[in-house]
Design a protein around this motif. Structure first.
Motif, short mmCIF file in Angstrom:
data_model
loop_
_atom_site.label_atom_id
_atom_site.label_comp_id
_atom_site.label_asym_id
_atom_site.label_seq_id
_atom_site.Cartn_x
_atom_site.Cartn_y
_atom_site.Cartn_z
N VAL A 128 0.63 -1.08 0.27
CA VAL A 128 0.07 -0.19 -0.05
C VAL A 128 0.89 1.26 0.12
O VAL A 128 0.61 2.14 -0.67
CB VAL A 128 -1.13 -0.04 1.18
CG1 VAL A 128 -1.68 1.33 1.39
CG2 VAL A 128 -2.08 -1.12 1.09
N ALA A 129 1.89 1.33 0.97
CA ALA A 129 2.83 2.53 0.97
C ALA A 129 3.54 2.71 -0.60
O ALA A 129 3.65 3.76 -1.02
CB ALA A 129 3.86 2.21 1.96
N ARG A 130 3.90 1.52 -1.21
CA ARG A 130 4.54 1.42 -2.28
C ARG A 130 3.61 1.94 -3.53
O ARG A 130 3.78 2.96 -4.39
CB ARG A 130 4.97 0.30 -2.84
CG ARG A 130 6.08 -0.17 -3.91
CD ARG A 130 6.61 -1.33 -3.83
NE ARG A 130 7.41 -1.72 -4.79
CZ ARG A 130 7.12 -2.36 -6.06
NH1 ARG A 130 5.82 -2.56 -6.33
NH2 ARG A 130 7.94 -2.41 -7.02
N GLN B 173 0.86 4.06 -2.92
CA GLN B 173 0.58 5.51 -2.87
C GLN B 173 1.74 6.34 -3.42
O GLN B 173 1.61 7.26 -3.96
CB GLN B 173 0.52 5.81 -1.27
CG GLN B 173 0.40 7.33 -1.08
CD GLN B 173 -0.28 7.73 0.31
OE1 GLN B 173 -0.78 6.76 1.08
NE2 GLN B 173 -0.18 8.77 0.58
N ALA B 174 3.14 5.84 -3.16
CA ALA B 174 4.17 6.66 -3.83
C ALA B 174 3.94 6.80 -5.33
O ALA B 174 4.20 7.81 -6.01
CB ALA B 174 5.52 6.01 -3.38
N SER B 175 3.58 5.66 -5.88
CA SER B 175 3.48 5.48 -7.33
C SER B 175 2.37 6.42 -7.92
O SER B 175 2.26 7.11 -8.77
CB SER B 175 3.22 4.15 -7.98
OG SER B 175 4.65 3.43 -7.68
N ARG B 176 1.13 5.92 -7.10
CA ARG B 176 0.19 6.90 -7.45
C ARG B 176 0.35 8.53 -7.41
O ARG B 176 -0.23 9.28 -8.37
CB ARG B 176 -1.01 6.75 -6.54
CG ARG B 176 -2.40 7.58 -6.47
CD ARG B 176 -3.13 7.74 -5.28
NE ARG B 176 -2.56 8.49 -4.17
CZ ARG B 176 -3.27 9.21 -3.30
NH1 ARG B 176 -4.57 8.90 -3.30
NH2 ARG B 176 -2.59 9.81 -2.44
N ASP B 177 1.25 9.00 -6.56
CA ASP B 177 1.29 10.35 -6.22
C ASP B 177 2.05 10.93 -7.42
O ASP B 177 1.89 11.98 -7.88
CB ASP B 177 2.16 10.59 -4.89
CG ASP B 177 1.08 10.52 -3.79
OD1 ASP B 177 -0.11 10.18 -4.05
OD2 ASP B 177 1.84 10.52 -2.46
N VAL B 178 3.07 10.14 -7.85
CA VAL B 178 3.61 10.46 -9.02
C VAL B 178 2.90 10.62 -10.21
O VAL B 178 3.04 11.56 -11.01
CB VAL B 178 4.87 9.49 -9.24
CG1 VAL B 178 5.61 9.58 -10.87
CG2 VAL B 178 6.16 9.47 -8.25
N LEU B 179 2.16 9.75 -10.58
CA LEU B 179 1.31 9.63 -11.76
C LEU B 179 0.44 10.50 -11.67
O LEU B 179 0.06 11.48 -12.79
CB LEU B 179 0.56 8.44 -12.11
CG LEU B 179 1.51 7.28 -12.45
CD1 LEU B 179 1.11 5.76 -12.04
CD2 LEU B 179 2.04 7.36 -13.68
N VAL B 180 -0.53 10.87 -10.36
CA VAL B 180 -1.67 11.81 -10.38
C VAL B 180 -0.98 13.29 -10.44
O VAL B 180 -1.20 13.92 -11.60
CB VAL B 180 -2.19 11.85 -8.93
CG1 VAL B 180 -3.07 13.22 -8.69
CG2 VAL B 180 -2.93 10.43 -8.89
N GLU B 181 0.28 13.61 -9.91
CA GLU B 181 0.78 15.02 -10.20
C GLU B 181 1.18 15.26 -11.59
O GLU B 181 0.94 16.30 -12.18
CB GLU B 181 2.23 15.03 -9.23
CG GLU B 181 2.58 16.36 -9.37
CD GLU B 181 3.90 16.52 -8.22
OE1 GLU B 181 4.50 17.55 -8.54
OE2 GLU B 181 4.17 15.65 -7.58
N GLY B 182 1.87 14.24 -12.12
CA GLY B 182 2.36 14.56 -13.74
C GLY B 182 1.04 14.55 -14.53
O GLY B 182 1.22 15.38 -15.42
N LEU B 183 0.20 13.55 -14.73
CA LEU B 183 -0.95 13.69 -15.62
C LEU B 183 -1.61 14.93 -15.32
O LEU B 183 -2.34 15.58 -16.19
CB LEU B 183 -1.60 12.46 -15.38
CG LEU B 183 -0.95 11.28 -16.20
CD1 LEU B 183 -1.80 10.02 -15.90
CD2 LEU B 183 -0.77 11.28 -17.56
N ALA B 184 -2.15 15.29 -13.95
CA ALA B 184 -3.04 16.39 -13.70
C ALA B 184 -2.37 17.83 -14.18
O ALA B 184 -3.17 18.74 -14.20
CB ALA B 184 -3.04 16.62 -12.02
N ALA B 185 -0.99 17.71 -14.36
CA ALA B 185 -0.41 19.11 -15.02
C ALA B 185 -0.62 19.28 -16.62
O ALA B 185 -0.37 20.48 -16.99
CB ALA B 185 1.02 18.84 -14.66
N LEU B 186 -1.22 18.20 -16.98
CA LEU B 186 -1.71 18.31 -18.61
C LEU B 186 -2.83 19.24 -18.73
O LEU B 186 -4.00 18.77 -18.05
CB LEU B 186 -1.67 17.02 -19.39
CG LEU B 186 -0.48 16.36 -19.18
CD1 LEU B 186 -0.41 14.64 -19.66
CD2 LEU B 186 0.85 17.12 -19.97
#
Length: 407
Positions: free
Chosen positions: A301-303, A305-318
């Motif tokens: 779950v911790a792992r 969450q870290a991957s989720r945060d990377v992808l959400v931040e990157g895609l939300a910037a588009l």
């Protein structure tokens, strides 16, 4: 699809099976299963191996010749371990006689639907939804009734319970709830779970709750609540689950159903006639997962969450992407504005041009066709690599759209 059956056999094959759609996630994955250059985010499984102590338990059982027929409903030791597991995580007292071991979560859903549906029975299901659950209803002779989620521009996903209740007719037998939800990442609030329970009690309806992703909840808010916490042993509630996700055991094919008190013989019969039960050495591995695997779940779950945060931040910037930040599961559902063609066409194009495997939203029903789904049960470094490929592709898509508008 009927066109895959030879003409000489078509009239002699089940019309239900002929009318089943092809699985679009598999259709994309089959294009590049053995291409090592592809970042694979299409299928719902983690990239970690099954824990060693789980594998060792299976090997020990094999060496001890634990390879014969076992109890149809599942080993008593495994059902007791499941009772202990539910008590530990959700503080619910579910007796071991209310569990049935299945061949994965898929078989759990099959048996749940076989247990309660007659020909023409309707099942209400929020959509987009896991395609396997939708098809099971049709295979056993039921009718799937879709109620779409509400997708908001600010990235929220909501389920209108009033609209869900309005869909109920005198033919409705059950309401199917997958929370946290595949593919959307939506999680049903506890107050809505209680409202649904009360409605189903009043209308004498079943709740079929797929709670596979209950541990995959982030920001310290897990596990997600279970319907077992708000329903009694006599309520019309069937809960399906699997060992696949929590302990990276997708290929082991083991799961379970929780049913109301008194239905044990019915489910033992369903097991006997569907599968004759789960291999005993696999059941021994499942016991080990339940008894020793809590730390592994927390690590996963911790792992995630870290991957989720990377992808959400990157895609939300588009500018041309709306991200629906998941409240649970390990899936990210996002909308690409100005999608060129269908989501299946786009998934194939992303695979071909960006070397990233994603699932088309249309795999989860027509309501998902403007969307794509990615699985982030991966290392954060791999999530960053996927983002490095996806962002330029999606930016180029927006640039082409802007140029076409200017022309």
């Amino acid at each position: 699809m009927s066109d895959v059956i030879p003409d000489s056999l078509r009239a002699f094959c089940s019309s239900r099976v002929q009318e089943m759609p092809d699985n679009q996630i598999v259709a994309v994955a089959d294009l590049a299963r053995h291409d090592a250059s592809v970042v694979r985010l299409w299928i719902g499984e983690g990239d970690l191996p099954t824990p060693d102590y789980v594998k060792q338990a299976a090997m020990d059982a094999l060496v001890q010749d634990d390879t014969r027929y076992s109890y149809s409903q599942g080993m008593p030791e495994l059902r007791q371990a499941l009772a202990d597991y539910h008590q530990r995580h959700w503080r619910v007292d579910v007796g071991p006689d209310r569990f049935c071991i299945s061949i994965g979560g898929m078989n759990a859903v099959v048996m749940a639907m076989q247990a309660i549906l007659d020909e023409g029975s309707e099942v209400i299901m929020p959509t987009p939804a896991w395609p396997n659950a939708r098809q099971v209803i049709e295979i056993v002779g039921g009718v799937n009734v879709s109620v779409p989620f509400d997708f908001h521009d600010d990235g929220r996903i909501e389920l209108d319970l009033d609209r869900l209740f309005t869909a109920v007719t005198d033919r409705t037998r059950a309401i199917f709830i997958n929370s946290p939800s595949n593919p959307t990442g939506w999680r049903m609030p506890l107050v809505d779970m209680e409202r649904l329970r009360d409605f189903c009690r009043e209308r004498d309806l079943w709740i079929v709750a797929d709670e596979v992703y209950n541990h995959f909840v982030y920001d310290g808010n897990g596990p997600a609540p279970s319907f077992l916490q708000i329903c009694g042993p006599g309520d019309k509630l069937l809960v399906t689950n699997t060992f696949s996700k929590n302990w990276c055991m997708t290929g082991w094919r083991a799961g379970w159903v929780v049913f109301p008190k008194g239905m044990d013989q019915l489910f033992a019969r369903l097991c006997q006639y569907n599968t004759t039960g789960v291999a005993p050495f696999i059941q021994r591995a499942c016991i080990e997962a339940l008894q020793r695997g809590d730390d592994f779940i927390a690590h996963q779950v911790a792992r995630c969450q870290a991957s989720r945060d990377v992808l959400v931040e990157g895609l939300a910037a588009l500018d041309n992407v709306t991200v629906f930040s998941p409240q649970g599961t390990f899936y990210l559902f996002f909308k690409v504005h100005g999608l060129e063609g269908s989501s299946l066409d786009m998934a194939k194009r992303i695979l071909r041009e960006a070397k990233v495997g994603v699932a088309p939203g249309s795999a989860f029903g027509p309501e998902g066709d403007a969307y794509l789904r990615i699985c982030f049960a991966i290392a954060p470094e791999l999530a960053s690599q996927a983002l490095e490929r996806l962002v330029p592709f999606l930016r180029a898509l927006e640039s082409r759209k802007s140029a076409a508008v200017a022309d």
